[in-house]
Write a protein that holds these residues in place. Sequence first.
Motif, mmCIF file in Angstrom:
data_model
loop_
_atom_site.group_PDB
_atom_site.id
_atom_site.type_symbol
_atom_site.label_atom_id
_atom_site.label_comp_id
_atom_site.label_asym_id
_atom_site.label_seq_id
_atom_site.Cartn_x
_atom_site.Cartn_y
_atom_site.Cartn_z
ATOM 1 N N ALA B 5 0.837 -1.198 0.000
ATOM 2 C CA ALA B 5 0.000 0.000 0.000
ATOM 3 C C ALA B 5 0.871 1.246 0.000
ATOM 4 N N TYR B 6 1.698 1.348 -1.047
ATOM 5 C CA TYR B 6 2.566 2.516 -1.185
ATOM 6 C C TYR B 6 1.701 3.757 -1.376
ATOM 7 N N LEU B 7 0.726 3.608 -2.265
ATOM 8 C CA LEU B 7 -0.257 4.677 -2.461
ATOM 9 C C LEU B 7 -1.616 4.090 -2.139
ATOM 10 N N SER B 8 -2.326 4.713 -1.205
ATOM 11 C CA SER B 8 -3.653 4.169 -0.934
ATOM 12 C C SER B 8 -4.707 5.255 -0.890
ATOM 13 N N LEU B 9 -5.848 4.903 -1.445
ATOM 14 C CA LEU B 9 -7.013 5.781 -1.422
ATOM 15 C C LEU B 9 -8.010 5.115 -0.497
ATOM 16 N N GLU B 10 -8.466 5.851 0.499
ATOM 17 C CA GLU B 10 -9.393 5.263 1.463
ATOM 18 C C GLU B 10 -10.697 6.044 1.495
ATOM 19 N N LYS B 11 -11.768 5.374 1.173
ATOM 20 C CA LYS B 11 -13.125 5.970 1.196
ATOM 21 C C LYS B 11 -13.149 7.321 0.505
ATOM 22 N N VAL B 20 -21.510 14.382 -7.391
ATOM 23 C CA VAL B 20 -20.491 13.522 -6.807
ATOM 24 C C VAL B 20 -19.979 12.603 -7.920
ATOM 25 N N ALA B 21 -18.666 12.701 -8.206
ATOM 26 C CA ALA B 21 -18.108 11.949 -9.319
ATOM 27 C C ALA B 21 -17.560 10.607 -8.863
ATOM 28 N N VAL B 22 -17.054 10.568 -7.636
ATOM 29 C CA VAL B 22 -16.477 9.341 -7.112
ATOM 30 C C VAL B 22 -17.010 9.160 -5.701
ATOM 31 N N GLU B 23 -17.489 7.963 -5.399
ATOM 32 C CA GLU B 23 -18.147 7.719 -4.120
ATOM 33 C C GLU B 23 -17.489 6.551 -3.396
ATOM 34 N N GLY B 24 -16.805 6.858 -2.280
ATOM 35 C CA GLY B 24 -16.266 5.787 -1.434
ATOM 36 C C GLY B 24 -15.301 4.854 -2.129
ATOM 37 N N LEU B 25 -14.260 5.414 -2.714
ATOM 38 C CA LEU B 25 -13.300 4.597 -3.459
ATOM 39 C C LEU B 25 -12.187 4.117 -2.531
ATOM 40 N N ASP B 26 -11.948 2.816 -2.531
ATOM 41 C CA ASP B 26 -10.833 2.239 -1.772
ATOM 42 C C ASP B 26 -9.905 1.540 -2.743
ATOM 43 N N LEU B 27 -8.626 1.913 -2.670
ATOM 44 C CA LEU B 27 -7.679 1.319 -3.615
ATOM 45 C C LEU B 27 -6.282 1.386 -3.010
ATOM 46 N N ALA B 28 -5.556 0.257 -3.061
ATOM 47 C CA ALA B 28 -4.174 0.253 -2.585
ATOM 48 C C ALA B 28 -3.277 -0.152 -3.741
ATOM 49 N N ILE B 29 -2.232 0.641 -3.954
ATOM 50 C CA ILE B 29 -1.332 0.392 -5.075
ATOM 51 C C ILE B 29 0.073 0.193 -4.526
ATOM 52 N N GLY B 30 0.722 -0.878 -4.962
ATOM 53 C CA GLY B 30 2.054 -1.198 -4.457
ATOM 54 C C GLY B 30 3.131 -0.386 -5.136
ATOM 55 N N THR B 62 -9.282 9.729 2.471
ATOM 56 C CA THR B 62 -7.868 9.968 2.718
ATOM 57 C C THR B 62 -7.032 9.434 1.554
ATOM 58 N N ILE B 63 -5.959 10.157 1.250
ATOM 59 C CA ILE B 63 -4.974 9.664 0.284
ATOM 60 C C ILE B 63 -3.650 9.544 1.032
ATOM 61 N N ARG B 64 -3.044 8.363 1.009
ATOM 62 C CA ARG B 64 -1.742 8.168 1.649
ATOM 63 C C ARG B 64 -0.702 7.804 0.604
ATOM 64 N N LEU B 65 0.477 8.380 0.783
ATOM 65 C CA LEU B 65 1.579 8.052 -0.130
ATOM 66 C C LEU B 65 2.825 7.834 0.707
ATOM 67 N N GLY B 67 3.494 6.181 3.286
ATOM 68 C CA GLY B 67 3.325 6.281 4.729
ATOM 69 C C GLY B 67 2.774 7.587 5.259
ATOM 70 N N ALA B 68 2.664 8.601 4.398
ATOM 71 C CA ALA B 68 2.199 9.901 4.895
ATOM 72 C C ALA B 68 0.813 10.225 4.339
ATOM 73 N N ASP B 69 0.021 10.902 5.151
ATOM 74 C CA ASP B 69 -1.291 11.361 4.686
ATOM 75 C C ASP B 69 -1.071 12.609 3.824
ATOM 76 N N ILE B 70 -1.379 12.508 2.542
ATOM 77 C CA ILE B 70 -1.144 13.656 1.652
ATOM 78 C C ILE B 70 -2.451 14.309 1.199
ATOM 79 N N THR B 71 -3.548 13.920 1.843
ATOM 80 C CA THR B 71 -4.858 14.419 1.403
ATOM 81 C C THR B 71 -4.880 15.940 1.285
ATOM 82 N N ARG B 72 -4.239 16.605 2.262
ATOM 83 C CA ARG B 72 -4.270 18.077 2.257
ATOM 84 C C ARG B 72 -2.943 18.693 1.800
ATOM 85 N N VAL B 73 -2.043 17.867 1.290
ATOM 86 C CA VAL B 73 -0.761 18.395 0.813
ATOM 87 C C VAL B 73 -0.976 19.025 -0.564
#
Lengths: 259, 340
Positions: B5-11, B20-30, B62-65, B67-73
């Motif tokens: 889960a190097y890059l992960s999209l959570e809900k 609303v274009a995208v609703e509750g997307l969960d995705l983990a990318i290595g 949330t978007i994580r990259l 290990g860090a939360d980058i949602t608001r970066v």
Amino acid sequence: MSTRFPLTLVLWLVIVFLIGPFLIIVAASFSAGETLAFPPQGFSLRWIFKVFTVESFRESFVTSMILAVGGTLVALVLGIPAAYAMSRYRLPFSETVRTVVSAPVIVPGIIVGLALLRYFVVPVGIPITLALFLAHTALVLPYAVRVVSASLANLRSDIEEAAVLLGSSRLGAFFRVVLPNIRGGILSAFILGFVTSFNQVPVSLFLSGPGIRTLPIDMLGYMEIVFDPSIAALSALLAFLSMGIVLMAERFLGFSRYV
Amino acid sequence: MSDPAYLSLEKLRLSYGDTVAVEGLDLAIGKGELVALLGPSGCGKTTTMRAIAGLLSPIGGTIRLDGADITRVAANKRQIGLVFQSYALFPHLTVFDNVAFGLKLKGITGNALREKVEAGLKSVGLANYAARKPPELSGGQQQRVALARSMVMEPKVLLLDEPLSNLDARLRLDMRTELQRVQAETGVTMIFVTHDQAEALALADRIVVMRDGRIEQIGTPEDIYNRPVSRFVADFVGFENVYAVRDGALHAEKGRVPFTGTLPPVAGLAFRPRHVELGAGPLSGIVRGVSFAGGTREYVLEAAFGMVKAEADAALPAWSLGEAIAFDLPLAHAAPLERD
């Protein structure tokens, strides 16, 4: 030939009526006589030299230059962000702003001048010099907004996003990527604004007074008192100046693309 | 793929304007994965990509990259590269200055700058084009400049928007190879958006099929191609004949398929045209369309329950329009669908 004949006639009529008066003025300015007349009496350069010795012409020329350069610069400083905001964001009052901004082009100058004097300068009591400057800025603003808008419309907005993703701030992207690509439009807007302001008569007429007058107003005043060919000489010089600027702009910027 | 889960999209929730274009997307990318976001236009794939880049703020999730939360970066601090569909090169700068743009902002100057830019241009085969301006380049060259411009920044993730759709067939193959090479050499995590299933199948390690702002299926190209979970995915990857299974019977658009035998406990069955057996079988239809496609001949058959698309080896004698043929939908080749 028969179908082309009326068209050719119209073309010649246009040339005669547009260029004709100008040629008469140019010819009259080389006159050796004492009064403005056509055909010119004799040939001399004395009236052309005299233009530069008239004190009031020199003063009002400087006033006109300051108004044209300063007013246009201020109009651009206001107009570029306005044009940018209207082209990039869907703003609730975009259309209203666009209409208000272009009003000075649509409303006859004489009305703008009278309105400014009667309802702005007199009751509010702002100095006439400032009023004149503001009036010229307002007159040039529509050109600034419209010409800059046209050149922004040709620029894709994703290059700003590309700049941001390469580490630039939003503001930095505007200066690094947007401004350099609309330089031609900005220069064109400047030239158009300059010429508009410099040649402006009706608004300036209401806002000129003792101590401050633009060159065209000064020329009108001069003609009421003196009727020598120096007024023709000055007119010809100004016409050549304007033409020179526009031709150079066309040559280097492709001016006609923006206007 | 050490880090699943190097890059992960959570809900993740994204809106486009008021919708609303995208609703509750969960995705983990290595790390180092090459992922395709696949779907028709309006499915939310581009919106998702813009959110990963930081060009769009999520309304939730949330978007994580790394290990860090980058949602608001902010987008300019994320170290994520994006190759735009239109390439978005800076028209007033030379190719060199385009590639140098981000490096200069990082404070790299002089020889170090020149070496990095030259290496970047060389890696995409454009070393001799440094002094040109973008409008003087072909579309394919512009795209490679855009790729080099992003890659010299050594991004943590490289996003590509429809990377092959503006190229002609031959350049597509070149660019596909190019992207695979870049990925193999640098190990960068790549996510690309496409509406073209062939592009996704050819290039991606993993495909995320999106529909109406949600994930319809995630899987390897083989999974997606052979084992679609729903009618939507099946349609998308070329199963032309999709039937619902209800009450132990097979239902087509116009009625029941007179199918003899026991159906598996699934929501639907999908058949590729080439899996329809022509010439013999319990079903029959009239040929309404026939077209030659090189190695095969494609048929459209009108059966009592609806249209069936079929394919046969072009070496076999052709059936002609209006002819009635017997055919079969062999269960052994059908892809079972979990959802209709």
